[in-house]
Design a protein around this motif. Structure first.
Motif, PDB file in Angstrom:
ATOM      1  N   ALA B 695       0.819  -1.208   0.000  1.00  0.00           N
ATOM      2  CA  ALA B 695       0.000   0.000   0.000  1.00  0.00           C
ATOM      3  C   ALA B 695       0.852   1.256   0.000  1.00  0.00           C
ATOM      4  N   TYR B 811       0.137  12.861   6.270  1.00  0.00           N
ATOM      5  CA  TYR B 811      -1.221  12.348   6.115  1.00  0.00           C
ATOM      6  C   TYR B 811      -1.710  12.677   4.721  1.00  0.00           C
TER       7      TYR B 811
ATOM      8  N   GLN C 330      -2.707   7.609  16.936  1.00  0.00           N
ATOM      9  CA  GLN C 330      -3.021   8.952  16.438  1.00  0.00           C
ATOM     10  C   GLN C 330      -3.311   8.901  14.949  1.00  0.00           C
ATOM     11  N   THR C 331      -2.465   8.192  14.216  1.00  0.00           N
ATOM     12  CA  THR C 331      -2.659   8.091  12.764  1.00  0.00           C
ATOM     13  C   THR C 331      -4.035   7.516  12.457  1.00  0.00           C
ATOM     14  N   TRP C 334      -6.606  10.033  12.996  1.00  0.00           N
ATOM     15  CA  TRP C 334      -6.568  11.107  11.998  1.00  0.00           C
ATOM     16  C   TRP C 334      -7.286  10.638  10.737  1.00  0.00           C
ATOM     17  N   TYR C 335      -6.944   9.424  10.313  1.00  0.00           N
ATOM     18  CA  TYR C 335      -7.572   8.914   9.095  1.00  0.00           C
ATOM     19  C   TYR C 335      -9.056   8.710   9.313  1.00  0.00           C
ATOM     20  N   PHE C 338     -10.431  12.263   8.751  1.00  0.00           N
ATOM     21  CA  PHE C 338     -10.147  12.947   7.488  1.00  0.00           C
ATOM     22  C   PHE C 338      -9.706  12.004   6.388  1.00  0.00           C
ATOM     23  N   GLY C 339      -9.644  10.713   6.687  1.00  0.00           N
ATOM     24  CA  GLY C 339      -9.190   9.742   5.697  1.00  0.00           C
ATOM     25  C   GLY C 339     -10.315   9.312   4.786  1.00  0.00           C
ATOM     26  N   PRO C 340     -10.144   8.178   4.133  1.00  0.00           N
ATOM     27  CA  PRO C 340     -11.138   7.700   3.163  1.00  0.00           C
ATOM     28  C   PRO C 340     -12.532   7.493   3.757  1.00  0.00           C
ATOM     29  N   ARG C 396      -6.191   1.074   8.906  1.00  0.00           N
ATOM     30  CA  ARG C 396      -4.917   1.753   9.187  1.00  0.00           C
ATOM     31  C   ARG C 396      -4.287   1.156  10.428  1.00  0.00           C
ATOM     32  N   TRP C 403      -1.738  -1.480   4.565  1.00  0.00           N
ATOM     33  CA  TRP C 403      -2.949  -0.702   4.736  1.00  0.00           C
ATOM     34  C   TRP C 403      -3.880  -1.017   3.577  1.00  0.00           C
ATOM     35  N   LEU C 405      -8.260  -0.773   1.925  1.00  0.00           N
ATOM     36  CA  LEU C 405      -9.579  -0.160   1.919  1.00  0.00           C
ATOM     37  C   LEU C 405     -10.650  -1.227   1.781  1.00  0.00           C
TER      38      LEU C 405
END
Lengths: 205, 1005, 458
Positions: B695, B811, C330-331, C334-335, C338-340, C396, C403, C405
């Motif tokens: 990915a 990000y 945290q990542t 965040w995703y 604001f991620g997919p 994530r 990673w 989807l």
């Protein structure tokens, strides 16, 4: 019932044939000494008849082979025919060649042996009906068990007394539940008893 | 046994059915069918190994063919073989599939009036062939690859006896330019041998020796030896890569010099000059150099190559200083119309540096002597003008592998009768009139001689699967049909006897057992420069067409010249660099893409004077912005896996054949040129989903592919990730006060004799993916196909993660469209094999409701397929994501007959709905255990190893018993400075210790 | 756990209720069970048909493999688990209303407890199915039950999934018993007023209930005890479900707040579902006299309360993610925002934390259309809450190389829709077979009100 099962009429013929032979052979002095002409013993005919008996438990095999006769009466060691069982994970199933090792000489008068020689003549494989089988995700190792001194009979039953082979039922009790032959609990009970490994990866991978 | 299907075959071996059925839903084998006559070598259940030779590429590695019940199930490297010393590359591993390929021809075929190929009998086929030969022998040509000394001899005898027009030995990637250059520079027509193991400074001028060179496995091993931090001083040899693209080889270098493509020769001479200026020793080259590199002072060279003068001076000085320097010539992709001059310049540099006779050997006559490419082009002209009436094609697919612009297709159409000896369908065979399927390398006798002193044997390891015959016997029989006088001129007997006769000077049986005769010849001296040097015209190559981009058609590490395209494993193995499977892609530099407004996944149109192709773009930082790179190998219209047939679109072309874009150029000596055209790139305005296996290459500074600077390693402080004295783990990923130090040994039962563990040395891992292929074959891992890969359902138990730099906490882009963290000149690429870590406190174990996965007394993280009910919680909870789920019954769906014959009977074939994963090849451990148990002892170190460790060319992977302090793996795992565990802060107590990659920094002058 | 009940209402409770032979309540409520109209049949028919369609899809999935769903490598759980958690959540209102409110003597519950209990039962049944739909090998799923077997194998009591199995089965049993016991007096009433097959059915089910003092006494006691038994379950079941996630190490799952957070969410969604269902029912069958705005307002209050808890949990999750200083955590968050999957996340936040705030205004609390819209949105939001937690969490994780989807495929969506039809099917059938309102208890309420001459609010 396997597609190799002979029709009743055929069986009747076999039976008659066997009986007459038995009578003839019964006469003293009728035996010749030459191996080629040697008439098989009554026991052999009897064994063949029983091995072919469709009513006896177990599948009818392409050839009415009697373990009782070979392993029992003649005391042939299991590993003689099932060679490799002590070396390999798999049990050696004797190739036609092995049978012919003896039967090129003996028993040509027996219908079963004639079948065998037929197979040999056509260089054809014999489709034995499988009786003892564990699933394919079970990695059973014959050699380890032979090395550990486990008798063949422990899993295969008293083959030396069986004319027609079948899965001789045996049940062990695990957690108050019946474990039939060749089921996991059945194996485990023995492994527990003998402090053999009961780690899953021993048999499953 | 005519047409025997899998089940019948398994019947023959009774319990061999192990592989036939899936866990859970076990299809029964109710018949137990012994042999009629059992070969005495065969005991059902016990593998038999035969020594043979791999024929996937001219390197001719030695293999051990593992057979069970008379069928090969795996290829392993032959430890006694000097070329690969027990390792075997991905292509070699996958090549076993050729023998069981569903596309294989069951017997000879003839094209009927209806235009379809239909079966005929061999005798008939031979008569047809003989008839054609009788009619027009003189107008018959033999076209195909090298078949080893004896094979070539037989073919030559056949050609002369029957009076054929001639034979063309065709190898698309043959290093012709290098050969010609050697002839020019040293006056010997041969292929130089490069020994990287002796070198202390290697500079590769676009030579991708680690993936697509003349002998990748060998060179990878040598480089690893030369750079072994444990034994060599100060990190061992330095490695500099010159070239436009961050290839796999470049990613393993210490420094990447981003020169303009085609200017490698100029740079080489400039470096030679600079080296002399810095006082390089050997007088040999100076004279010649003066004429060649007259005006090439650093400044001019810099202007012409795009490499700044300082670098040139620095590298020159470094080369002068080096004790055993070595310069490698460009490999296929960068061979230009000036190929001979370029290679010559590199050889001259070697001469100047005194490398010749030391790290470079110029043996008398080595390598595969192929016919010159220009002779082939001549044949094409002859075909066009109808002067060829019969064409016999073997071991080659010219219709695919010749540039479209050469007009081979039209030429072939003009040949009235084409005979193919291919064992399965390919483009040329698809146009053939008569197909006489040759036996595959696993079914044939033969020999090979990759270099003087190394004679390698091939022996058949199975027969009767298909009604095929060796090409040699077919030709001999056909020849004999032409009458006594022809027969008299032909060697007598069948090919096997001819081969044995040819080897009569050796102990035949020993040779068979060992795999050949290996007598490495003593190093040849330095031959000294020949007059030809002066004739080299080192300059920028001619490039057809115009456009902002130079088209770089680089060989695919997996598919090679396309011969690997029909092997599903090679299609599904991710490209080591792009991590793309099953597809073609165009690589574009970051800036260039930004200018065109392109992002990864946008389809681009690549146009050259000779062709046009549409394919998705992979935008990366690791490519010059004036280059567009496309790998060879894809673009087949036939073949179950090579084309899109397996995706349900027979006849649909898979990917793009870059050869359709190349003009037909040759180098000065008439060799084949690859770097020969400019290209225009324009957006096609649509997107395509790329089948990435990874990915992101941004590791976000997590403990995955770690590095440690040499300075830190030597305890000299420095700015490495690891500060003095402390291990990588602590040094790199921030504070770890919550990490619990542990000893993996404690995770095995106190009474157990073993705690299986592994060490993976990232400094040795080149990313070649041999281990991945080996794992596929050993463990019956199914191939899932393009669509499933796109949906993220790759089944690989072992994957090689490719991270670039430490990564950043960015990000950018919510979707993980594989963001490239590469940049020009940056070689911070970390290849990190990821497989089940066999954790001591595995997150997957407690969550399984049915104890289908559990910790075994020897520390293995067991996976019991037949207990699994498929809740998939274990996979969710695995931080390494190494568990794979059977979303479909992949093994039934994706192993068409007769492929299941190569399944490993010792490994359960997983059925639909169960989880699967790596268990350190437990079947091998159990096999070793049987022996050890009978002898009442622990398994000795090295007695058992995993398929991945075994295949690794550089021995980056070691497997063994951690409880045995003397074992290699225990010693390696104890490395305090480089050792770390993946995602250490999770305290999963992995049994795998990674040894951080050592960053040696760029070369000092 | 239960506060000492005011003596007066205890007296009310154990007083046998003298019921006139055909009181108003009986007629009104039993009228609901009258001869079904054509629209009713059409609706029922559609539901049954769709359930079968979804069933067919499931059979196909078992045959083909889970591959027909949208799963990908890092995302091993999808819509099925999302929907499972959703329905388990729905199942909470019933017990809460019946048991806890019962113990708290909130008399107003009587009007809605029956339908709430029914919904509980149906929701649990729906939820339970998804465990089976989700697993890879349904034909082996009995392995998960701890039954003595000859293999000498046992289940893994460490695994949250095993706890889950227990929790769900227990909860199903209790809620069915609770539902049935509560139904007894009304079944008797129905029995006395029906003929034909219905008579037989009710006679059998009523277990010879004659409303004698002894029976009422025993009945009241058993309801009381069952409430005591069911109350801890309300808290335990969804705590256990939440541990399916909290026990893992997946960033975004591994959080101590999950148990209370999920329980609150469950009650939240449960009440919302009761409203979404009862508002139309009341409208169609004209039960305004029994289910008054006053009831709805109370439930709106509940929704407001739980919405605040849920909203608080959302914010705390983010705070902890930041405060922990763990980068993967945290990542992941965040995703999440604001991620997919940002859309799902914001749907969740707006529907669950923002929209219900309108209930601060009494006008909104009493305005039926508003309540209906809000409750529906809450249901949507709660489904997405689980979607966000599960999918974005898994997408994530620790190893960026893998990673991935996930997008639900047709199969999953059909089965999802099928689950709603399954639930609705039962409820629609239930309406016509059993009294939707606990007649006896409503009467009790009426009498109680007579006695005090005021609304039942305490």
């Amino acid at each position: 019932m396997s597609r190799h099962a002979p029709g009743p009429s055929k069986l009747f013929a076999v039976l008659l044939f066997a009986l007459t032979c038995a009578v003839v052979l019964g006469l003293p002095g009728a035996r010749s000494v030459s191996a080629q002409q040697a008439k098989s013993s009554d026991a052999a005919y009897e064994a063949q008849r029983l091995a072919a008996d469709p009513d006896a438990p177990g599948p009818v095999q392409p050839i009415p082979f009697s373990h009782a006769l070979h392993a029992g009466k003649y005391q042939i060691d299991c590993l003689y025919c099932h060679s490799g069982t002590d070396r390999s994970r798999m049990a050696g199933v004797p190739p036609v060649e092995t049978c012919m090792g003896c039967h090129a000489q003996f028993g040509s008068d027996l219908e079963g042996v004639q079948k065998l020689q037929e197979y040999w003549k056509n260089q054809q494989t014999i489709d034995w009906v499988r009786i003892h089988r564990v699933p394919d995700y079970v990695k059973f190792r014959h050699n380890r068990h032979v090395a550990a001194g486990v008798a063949c009979q422990t899993c295969h039953g008293p083959v030396q007394d069986l004319h027609k082979l079948y899965l001789v039922p045996d049940t062990k009790w695990v957690n108050g539940m019946p474990a039939d032959k060749l089921k996991m609990g059945w194996c485990l009970s023995c492994h527990w008893q003998n402090k053999a490994s009961v780690d899953c990866l021993t048999c499953h991978y | 046994m005519p047409e025997l299907d899998r089940r019948d075959f398994l019947k023959l071996v009774g319990a061999g059915a192990g592989a036939a059925a899936a866990a859970g839903c076990s299809e029964r084998v109710t018949k137990l069918i012994p042999y009629v006559i059992q070969p005495e070598t065969i005991t059902p259940g016990i593998p038999v190994y035969y020594a043979s030779t791999c024929r996937e590429c001219p390197a001719a590695c030695g293999v051990h063919v593992k057979t069970r019940e008379g069928r090969p199930i795996k290829l392993e490297g032959n430890p006694a073989h000097p070329v690969n010393k027990g390792a075997l590359c991905a292509r070699g591993q996958a090549s076993i599939g050729r023998t069981y390929h569903p596309d294989r021809f069951a017997g000879p075929l003839q094209r009927g009036s209806d235009g379809k190929l239909s079966p005929i009998a061999w005798d008939q086929a031979l008569d047809v062939l003989a008839g054609k030969l009788r009619e027009s022998a003189a107008q018959t040509w033999l076209l195909g690859a090298d078949r080893g000394p004896t094979g070539n001899e037989v073919l030559a005898r056949f050609v002369s006896a029957v009076g054929l027009g001639g034979r063309i030995v065709y190898e698309p990637f043959a290093p012709e330019s290098l050969r010609a250059a050697t002839a020019a520079v040293f006056g010997i027509d041969t292929e130089p041998l490069f020994d990287l193991s002796k070198a202390d400074l290697v500079i590769s001028f676009g030579g991708d020796v680690l993936e697509t060179g003349s002998s990748p496995t060998e060179h990878a091993r040598q480089l690893a030896e030369a750079r072994d931090v444990a034994t060599k001083e100060r990190g061992g040899a330095r490695f500099v890569y010159v070239g436009p693209r961050l290839s796999m080889t470049a990613g393993n270098a210490d420094e990447w010099v981003v020169a303009k493509p085609g200017t490698e020769g100029i740079l080489a001479l400039a470096l030679a000059k600079a080296a002399i200026a810095a006082g390089a020793g050997a007088e040999g080259g100076h004279g010649a150099l003066a004429s060649l590199a007259g005006g090439l002072d650093p400044a001019t060279a810099a202007a012409r190559t795009g490499v700044d003068a300082k670098t040139i001076e620095r590298l020159g000085a470094a080369l002068a200083k080096a004790k055993a320097p070595l310069a490698l010539p460009p490999s296929t992709g960068l061979t230009s119309a000036r190929g001979v001059a370029t290679a010559g310049a590199v050889l001259v540099l070697n001469q100047v540096l005194g490398a010749v006779g030391n790290t470079v050997q110029i043996p008398a006559g080595s390598g595969t002597k192929t016919t010159s490419y220009k002779d082939l082009l001549a044949l094409v002209d002859a075909m066009k003008s109808g002067k060829v009436s019969v064409l016999l094609v073997h071991d080659a697919d010219p219709l695919y592998s010749m540039p479209a612009s050469s007009g081979f297709a039209e030429a072939l159409a003009k040949v009235p009768f084409v005979v193919s000896f291919a064992s399965s369908i390919d483009e040329t065979t698809n146009a053939a009139h008569l197909v006489l399927p040759d036996s595959t390398p696993l079914e044939s006798w033969g020999d090979a001689s990759p270099r003087p002193g190394v004679r390698s044997l091939l022996q058949p390891t199975l027969a009767g699967l298909f009604d095929v015959r060796s090409i040699f016997d077919v030709l001999l029989d056909a020849g004999r049909k032409l009458g006594a006088e022809v027969a008299a001129k032909l060697p007598s007997g069948d090919f096997r006897s001819i081969l044995e006769a040819a080897w009569s000077d050796t102990a035949w049986r020993d040779a068979l057992a060992r795999g050949g005769v290996f007598a490495e010849t003593a190093p040849t001296g330095a031959p000294g420069l020949a007059a030809g040097v002066a004739k080299l015209e080192v300059a920028e190559p001619r490039l057809d067409g115009d456009g902002p981009f130079t088209l770089l058609a680089h060989p695919s590490p997996m598919l090679s010249d396309g011969r690997g395209a029909n092997l599903p494993w090679l299609q599904e193995l991710p490209d080591p660099v792009a991590k793309i499977t099953w597809q073609s892609w165009a690589e574009l530099g970051q800036e260039a893409a930004d200018k065109l407004g392109l992002v990864t996944g946008d389809v681009v149109v690549v146009e050259t004077p000779t062709g046009r192709a549409e394919l998705p773009a992979w935008v990366r930082g690791g490519l010059r912005d004036d280059v567009v790179a496309i790998a060879t190998g894809q673009g087949h219209g036939v073949g179950r896996y090579a084309s899109r047939e397996n995706d349900g679109q027979p006849g649909e072309v898979r990917g793009v054949n870059v050869l359709s874009l190349l003009p037909t150029l040759t180098d000065e000596a008439g060799g084949r040129a690859w770097l020969c055209t400019k290209a225009k790139v324009t957006p096609a305005g649509r997107k395509e989903r790329i089948a990435f296996s990874q990915a992101s290459d941004n590791k976000r500074q997590r403990e995955l592919g770690e590095t440690v600077s040499l300075a830190a390693l030597l305890g000299e402080g420095g700015h490495g990730e690891a500060a003095e004295g402390e291990g990588v783990g602590e040094g790199s990923a921030g504070e770890h006060e919550f990490i619990v130090p542990y000893n993996a040994v404690d995770d095995a039962a106190a009474t157990a004799l073993h705690r299986w563990g592994m060490s993976i040395d990232l400094d040795r891992c080149t990313g070649c993916s041999a281990c991945v292929a080996a794992c596929y074959v050993e463990n019956n891992v199914p191939v899932v196909g393009e669509e499933q890969v796109i949906r993220g359902r790759l089944q690989a138990w072992l994957r090689i993660e490719r991270y670039v730099t430490e990564g950043e906490l960015d990000y950018r882009g919510g979707r993980p469209a594989r963001s490239s963290h590469e940049s020009l000149g940056n070689v911070d690429v970390r290849y990190s094999p990821m497989l089940c870590q066999q954790c001591g406190s595995a997150p997957c174990e407690p969550v399984c409701p049915v104890i289908a996965t559990y910790h075994n007394p020897e520390g293995l993280n067991g996976m019991v397929y037949n207990r699994c009910i498929g809740t998939r919680y274990c996979a969710n909870n695995c931080p390494y994501k190494v568990r794979r789920f059977n979303w479909y019954d992949y093994n039934l769906k994706n192993f068409p007959e007769p492929l299941p014959l190569m399944l490993n009977p010792d490994v359960t074939v997983r059925g639909q709905g169960v989880m699967e994963k790596c268990t350190f090849c437990v079947q091998r451990i159990e096999l070793a255990r049987q022996k050890a148990k009978n002898e009442r002892r622990a398994i000795a170190d090295g007695e058992v190893t995993t398929a991945c460790a075994q295949a690794c060319p550089t021995q980056a992977i070691h497997f063994g018993n951690l409880k045995d302090a003397a074992s290699v793996v225990a010693k390696k795992s104890a490395d305090a400075k480089r050792g770390y565990h993946a995602l250490q802060e999770l305290n999963t107590r992995p049994a795998i210790t990674y040894l951080a990659k050592v960053t040696r920094g760029s070369v000092e002058g | 756990m239960t506060p000492p009940p005011p003596a007066v209402s205890v007296a009310d409770m154990i007083r046998p209720v003298p019921t006139p032979p055909d009181s108003q309540a009986n007629q009104d409520i039993l009228a609901v069970m009258g001869r079904p109209t054509l629209p009713y049949w059409l609706l029922l028919g559609f539901l049954v048909a769709f359930v079968h369609a979804a069933g067919a899809v499931w059979v196909y999935q078992v045959y083909e493999g889970l591959g027909i769903a949208g799963y990908s490598h890092p995302i091993f759980w999808g819509v099925y688990i999302v929907t499972f958690v959703f329905w388990v959540g729905i199942a909470h209102a019933g017990t809460l209303i019946s048991a806890i409110l019962y113990l708290f003597r909130s008399k107003w519950r009587n009007a809605i407890n029956r339908s709430a209990e029914a919904m509980t039962v149906f929701a649990v049944l729906t939820a339970a199915q998804f465990l089976g739909i989700h697993v890879g090998r349904i034909w082996k799923s009995y392995f998960i039950l701890p039954y003595p077997n000859q293999r000498g194998l046992w289940v893994n009591f460490k695994s949250p999934l095993v706890w889950d199995t227990f929790a769900i089965t227990t909860y199903a049993t209790i809620s069915i018993v609770f539902f049935y016991v509560g139904l007894l007096p009304d079944l008797a009433i129905a029995r006395d007023r029906s003929t034909g097959w219905r008579k037989l059915l009710y006679t059998a089910l009523a277990l010879g209930w004659h409303g004698t003092g002894r029976q009422w006494k025993a009945w009241n006691r058993s309801v009381l005890h069952l409430s005591g038994l069911a109350t801890p379950l309300v808290l335990s079941v969804h705590s256990v479900v939440s541990w399916d996630f909290a026990m893992s190490i997946v960033p975004g799952w591994h959080a101590t707040i999950f148990a209370p957070y999920f329980v609150a969410g469950a009650i939240f969604s449960g009440f919302a579902m009761v409203l979404t269902v009862m508002i139309p029912v009341r409208r169609i069958f004209g039960l305004e006299a029994y289910i008054t705005n006053y009831h709805f307002e109370n439930m709106a209050r509940f929704i407001l309360l739980t919405s605040l808890i849920v909203g608080y949990s959302y914010s705390i999750e983010y705070f902890i993610a930041w405060y922990s200083g763990v980068e993967p955590e945290q990542t992941s968050f965040w995703y999440r925002a604001f991620g997919p999957y940002w859309i799902s996340t914001w749907i969740m936040i707006i529907c669950n934390a923002v929209v219900p705030q309108v209930f601060w205004f009494p006008k909104a609390r009493t305005h039926i259309p508003t309540i209906f819209v809000v409750s529906t949105l809450v249901n949507v939001g709660m489904w997405f809450e689980r979607y966000v937690i599960i999918i974005s969490g898994l997408s994530r994780e620790y190893d960026p190389a893998v990673w991935g989807l996930y997008t639900p495929h047709a199969a999953e969506l059909t089965i999802l829709a099928g689950s709603f039809c399954f639930f609705a099917m039962f409820f629609v059938a239930f309406i016509k077979i059993f009294p939707v309102i606990a007649i006896a208890e409503v009467k009790e309420l009426v009498i109680h009100e007579r006695a005090h001459g005021q609304g039942g609010a305490h």
